[in-house]
Design a protein around this motif. Structure first.
Motif, PDB file in Angstrom:
ATOM      1  N   LYS A 143       0.827  -1.208   0.000  1.00  0.00           N
ATOM      2  CA  LYS A 143       0.000   0.000   0.000  1.00  0.00           C
ATOM      3  C   LYS A 143       0.856   1.250   0.000  1.00  0.00           C
ATOM      4  O   LYS A 143       0.542   2.231  -0.685  1.00  0.00           O
ATOM      5  CB  LYS A 143      -0.923   0.012   1.225  1.00  0.00           C
ATOM      6  N   GLU A 145       3.918   1.559  -1.206  1.00  0.00           N
ATOM      7  CA  GLU A 145       4.510   1.701  -2.538  1.00  0.00           C
ATOM      8  C   GLU A 145       3.492   2.253  -3.528  1.00  0.00           C
ATOM      9  O   GLU A 145       3.810   3.130  -4.342  1.00  0.00           O
ATOM     10  CB  GLU A 145       5.046   0.353  -3.026  1.00  0.00           C
ATOM     11  N   ALA A 146       2.265   1.774  -3.471  1.00  0.00           N
ATOM     12  CA  ALA A 146       1.220   2.266  -4.367  1.00  0.00           C
ATOM     13  C   ALA A 146       0.937   3.738  -4.088  1.00  0.00           C
ATOM     14  O   ALA A 146       0.779   4.541  -5.020  1.00  0.00           O
ATOM     15  CB  ALA A 146      -0.055   1.439  -4.209  1.00  0.00           C
ATOM     16  N   LEU A 147       0.901   4.112  -2.809  1.00  0.00           N
ATOM     17  CA  LEU A 147       0.673   5.500  -2.438  1.00  0.00           C
ATOM     18  C   LEU A 147       1.827   6.385  -2.891  1.00  0.00           C
ATOM     19  O   LEU A 147       1.610   7.489  -3.419  1.00  0.00           O
ATOM     20  CB  LEU A 147       0.483   5.612  -0.923  1.00  0.00           C
ATOM     21  N   GLN A 149       3.825   5.811  -5.386  1.00  0.00           N
ATOM     22  CA  GLN A 149       3.751   5.915  -6.846  1.00  0.00           C
ATOM     23  C   GLN A 149       2.675   6.913  -7.258  1.00  0.00           C
ATOM     24  O   GLN A 149       2.887   7.731  -8.159  1.00  0.00           O
ATOM     25  CB  GLN A 149       3.464   4.542  -7.447  1.00  0.00           C
ATOM     26  N   LYS A 150       1.549   6.878  -6.588  1.00  0.00           N
ATOM     27  CA  LYS A 150       0.455   7.795  -6.881  1.00  0.00           C
ATOM     28  C   LYS A 150       0.887   9.238  -6.599  1.00  0.00           C
ATOM     29  O   LYS A 150       0.616  10.150  -7.397  1.00  0.00           O
ATOM     30  CB  LYS A 150      -0.765   7.429  -6.025  1.00  0.00           C
ATOM     31  N   LYS A 151       1.593   9.448  -5.458  1.00  0.00           N
ATOM     32  CA  LYS A 151       2.088  10.789  -5.143  1.00  0.00           C
ATOM     33  C   LYS A 151       3.108  11.257  -6.169  1.00  0.00           C
ATOM     34  O   LYS A 151       3.124  12.428  -6.540  1.00  0.00           O
ATOM     35  CB  LYS A 151       2.711  10.799  -3.736  1.00  0.00           C
ATOM     36  N   GLU A 153       3.261  10.318  -9.335  1.00  0.00           N
ATOM     37  CA  GLU A 153       2.514  10.653 -10.557  1.00  0.00           C
ATOM     38  C   GLU A 153       1.834  12.014 -10.416  1.00  0.00           C
ATOM     39  O   GLU A 153       1.838  12.830 -11.338  1.00  0.00           O
ATOM     40  CB  GLU A 153       1.474   9.575 -10.858  1.00  0.00           C
ATOM     41  N   LYS A 154       1.259  12.269  -9.240  1.00  0.00           N
ATOM     42  CA  LYS A 154       0.587  13.538  -8.993  1.00  0.00           C
ATOM     43  C   LYS A 154       1.599  14.688  -9.023  1.00  0.00           C
ATOM     44  O   LYS A 154       1.326  15.748  -9.604  1.00  0.00           O
ATOM     45  CB  LYS A 154      -0.117  13.479  -7.622  1.00  0.00           C
TER      46      LYS A 154
END
Length: 181
Positions: A143, A145-147, A149-151, A153-154
């Protein structure tokens, strides 16, 4: 009168506990009894048995017949072994002190095996808890790592927006300057 050592059911539906009683074999299961010699609660882990050892031994010696479940309980508590040992004393195979020593050794061995089982169960619970903790850590890591990655990308999208806005601002500043010339 034929007597039996048997269980008398008490408790509510789905949560039974039993009294160990000596009763006339013709009496109803939960009816009149001669003497209450203990209780048995199978709802605990391990099952709880509270037994008047000497009274149970007395009734076995005078001929009371235990039911199958009662016999298992009496055997587990050592009453049947003591009856057997006392019969050996009557026959002269050994003296009463030896019988008591054998019973004590049996009880110690039984307690050691019960402790081993409890320790094994405790270790299994501890291992399961550790496995759950590791699985939870792994899930949290995924979770995180996914967060991240999302940050990222943002942040990249925000940086691209800012670069685009800066390019537009630069183009607007450059366009009026070219028009003025």
């Amino acid at each position: 009168m034929a007597t039996k050592i048997r269980l008398q059911r008490h408790g509510r539906k789905g949560y039974a506990f039993y009294q160990i009683v000596v009763a006339d074999s013709r009496a109803p299961r939960d009816g009149r009894f001669i003497e209450r010699i203990g209780s048995y609660n199978p709802n605990t882990n391990p099952a709880t048995v509270d037994l008047k050892f000497d009274r149970a031994l007395y009734w076995l010696q005078v001929g009371a017949q235990p039911t199958d479940t009662a016999r298992n309980i009496l055997s587990r508590e050592g009453v049947c072994l003591m009856k057997h040992l006392l019969e050996g004393v009557k026959k002269g195979a050994f003296d009463e002190a030896t019988a008591q020593a054998k019973l004590q050794a049996w009880k110690e061995q039984k307690q050691a095996s019960l402790d081993a089982i409890k320790n094994k169960d405790a270790e299994a619970v501890k291992a399961a808890k550790a496995a759950r903790l590791e699985a939870e850590k792994e899930v949290n890591k995924v979770k995180a790592e996914a967060l991240a990655q999302k940050k990222a990308e943002k942040a990249a999208a925000e940086a691209a927006k800012q670069a685009e806005a800066a390019a537009e601002t630069a183009a607007e500043e450059a366009a009026p300057a070219e028009s003025a010339e």
